[in-house]
Design a protein around this motif. Structure first.
Motif, short mmCIF file in Angstrom:
data_model
loop_
_atom_site.label_atom_id
_atom_site.label_comp_id
_atom_site.label_asym_id
_atom_site.label_seq_id
_atom_site.Cartn_x
_atom_site.Cartn_y
_atom_site.Cartn_z
N GLU A 286 0.87 -1.30 0.06
CA GLU A 286 -0.27 -0.08 0.16
C GLU A 286 0.89 1.22 0.03
O GLU A 286 1.83 1.39 0.83
CB GLU A 286 -0.81 -0.06 1.21
N ILE A 287 0.63 2.02 -0.97
CA ILE A 287 1.26 3.35 -1.13
C ILE A 287 0.44 4.53 -1.06
O ILE A 287 -0.42 4.71 -1.81
CB ILE A 287 2.24 3.36 -2.54
N ASP A 288 0.68 5.49 0.08
CA ASP A 288 -0.34 6.50 0.24
C ASP A 288 0.83 7.84 -0.40
O ASP A 288 1.79 8.08 0.34
CB ASP A 288 -0.74 6.88 1.51
N LEU A 289 0.45 8.33 -1.04
CA LEU A 289 1.32 9.50 -1.99
C LEU A 289 1.41 10.68 -0.89
O LEU A 289 2.25 11.57 -1.52
CB LEU A 289 0.73 10.00 -3.34
N ASP A 290 0.60 10.64 0.10
CA ASP A 290 0.82 11.93 0.80
C ASP A 290 2.13 11.60 1.97
O ASP A 290 2.50 12.59 2.85
CB ASP A 290 -0.44 12.21 1.78
N ALA A 291 2.75 10.65 1.53
CA ALA A 291 3.92 10.64 2.52
C ALA A 291 5.20 11.23 1.86
O ALA A 291 6.48 11.23 2.31
CB ALA A 291 4.44 8.89 2.49
N ILE A 292 4.96 11.51 0.48
CA ILE A 292 6.03 12.36 -0.29
C ILE A 292 5.78 13.68 -0.07
O ILE A 292 4.68 14.19 -0.38
CB ILE A 292 5.94 11.67 -1.74
N PRO A 293 6.80 14.49 -0.13
CA PRO A 293 6.53 15.98 -0.14
C PRO A 293 6.31 16.47 -1.55
O PRO A 293 6.43 16.07 -2.48
CB PRO A 293 8.14 16.58 0.37
N ASN A 294 5.12 17.55 -1.12
CA ASN A 294 4.64 18.20 -2.30
C ASN A 294 3.96 17.55 -3.31
O ASN A 294 3.69 17.97 -4.32
CB ASN A 294 5.94 19.08 -3.03
N MET B 105 -1.54 16.93 2.11
CA MET B 105 -0.36 17.01 1.53
C MET B 105 0.81 17.41 2.74
O MET B 105 0.47 18.25 3.61
CB MET B 105 -0.43 18.28 0.45
N THR B 106 1.99 17.19 2.31
CA THR B 106 3.14 17.50 3.28
C THR B 106 4.29 18.31 2.74
O THR B 106 4.61 17.93 1.32
CB THR B 106 3.48 16.03 4.16
N LEU B 107 5.00 18.88 3.35
CA LEU B 107 6.40 19.32 3.05
C LEU B 107 7.62 18.56 3.50
O LEU B 107 8.73 18.85 3.11
CB LEU B 107 6.65 20.71 3.45
N SER B 108 7.23 17.52 4.28
CA SER B 108 8.37 16.61 5.05
C SER B 108 7.92 15.32 4.77
O SER B 108 6.82 14.96 5.13
CB SER B 108 8.48 17.08 6.31
#
Length: 346
Positions: free
Chosen positions: A268-276, A282-285
């Motif tokens: 399972e891959i949640d793209l909110d784990a990757i910045p921008n 959405m995250t910056l870190s």
């Protein structure tokens, strides 16, 4: 397969950019002929991977998040159709099945206010209907002996992926989740924050590993829930690996694999784990694109890797100048999985 909008050859032709001297995925990808039963075609085809879209964001809204995840599917198709077919990855290994028909659910959810308690309960019920449709289709893909690659949609669809795979295999499965959040919250009604906890409580999910939790965005109640299930539910944190550096990325992948590799497991891959990356949260870190690609390759090459699910990407929440970037990223992740999984090195 009811509740499925099948992808047609004409759809593929429209999005494939043909160029002399090149062969694109879109020229080799398999499409189920309109006069054939999808399930029978899947069983007969030599292709190993089945691409399925779930273009919804009802689960995200039910979790009080920002809508937009429903836009990733169309964006991804355009990118995948124009990947180069070459010795590194073959387009004919992939069947585009189509997308789950969630038009009725999206219509029912459209005017509901997620901040209104009664409306939110209605959103929970709509997510339950999507669960049924997703698990039914995934079940058929697994029974046909194929490996699903699912493009969401919200992370609520992890439940349907896990249930459908478990029913197709006739036993509970494991899962590893590359995510800033646990999605193991209380059973308050179905949404994108509790797909794994529902699957666990209902016996479809056995061992679960959360990779890269963000400490500042994981509640004490969730940590307590996990602590009570410490033998079956394990995690590490992003802060341990990248900030304090008390744990190593490569070592932690091995630790996570040890926890899930005894049985078939979902990736399972949640793209909110990757910045921008435009997403509901959405995250910056966070981890880099290269690290998530390494993660997919590492787990994808194991013989018990049962499916890949990429979710929460929301191109409609991103910049208008480069709307194709989310689809291009997902295209990389899909082919990384195919390259790793085709070899089944372990």
């Amino acid at each position: 397969m009811e509740n499925l909008i099948r992808f047609k050859q004409s759809d593929l032709t429209k999005i494939t950019s043909y160029r002399n001297g090149e062969v694109k995925f879109g020229e080799k990808i398999q499409i189920i002929p309109k006069d054939e039963d999808p399930f029978e075609f899947l069983k007969r085809s030599e292709a190993k991977y089945v691409l399925l879209g779930i273009p919804e964001d009802v689960g995200v809204r039910a979790n009080l998040g920002r809508a937009g995840a429903k836009s990733a599917w169309e964006n991804t198709l355009q990118s995948i159709a124009n990947i180069q077919h070459n010795k590194f990855c073959k387009g004919h290994q992939l069947i585009i099945l189509g997308k789950v028909d969630v038009s009725q659910e999206l219509s029912e959810a459209e005017d509901l206010d997620q901040n209104n308690e009664e409306d939110r309960k209605q959103l929970f019920k709509i997510v339950e209907n999507i669960d049924k449709e997703v698990s039914h289709i995934i079940y058929h893909i697994i029974k046909a002996g194929k490996t699903p690659i699912i493009i969401g949609g919200g992370h609520n669809n992890a439940y349907g992926n896990i249930k459908g795979t478990a029913l197709g295999l006739g036993k509970s499965i494991n899962a590893v989740n590359f995510d800033a959040h646990s999605d193991f919250r209380i059973l308050e009604g179905r949404h994108s924050g509790n797909g794994f906890s529902y699957a666990y409580e209902e016996g479809f999910l056995k061992n679960y590993f959360i990779f890269g939790l963000h400490e500042s965005y994981t509640s004490k109640s969730v940590l307590d829930i996990i602590k009570d299930r410490t033998e079956k539910v394990k995690y590490n944190t992003y802060d341990e690996i990248k900030i304090r550096q008390t744990k190593l990325f490569q070592t932690e992948m091995k630790t996570a694999l040890d926890h899930v590799k005894g049985d078939p497991f979902g990736i399972e891959i949640d793209l909110d784990a990757i910045p921008n990356i435009p997403s509901s949260a959405m995250t910056l870190s966070g981890f880099s694109v290269e690290e998530v690609r390494q993660f997919i390759y590492f787990f994808g090459k194991h013989k018990h890797a049962a499916y890949l699910h990429i979710c929460e990407g929301a191109p409609s929440l991103g910049e208008d100048k480069n709307p194709q970037l989310i689809g291009k990223l997902i295209g990389y992740l899909v082919t990384d999985f195919m390259k790793a999984n085709s070899s089944n090195l372990k």
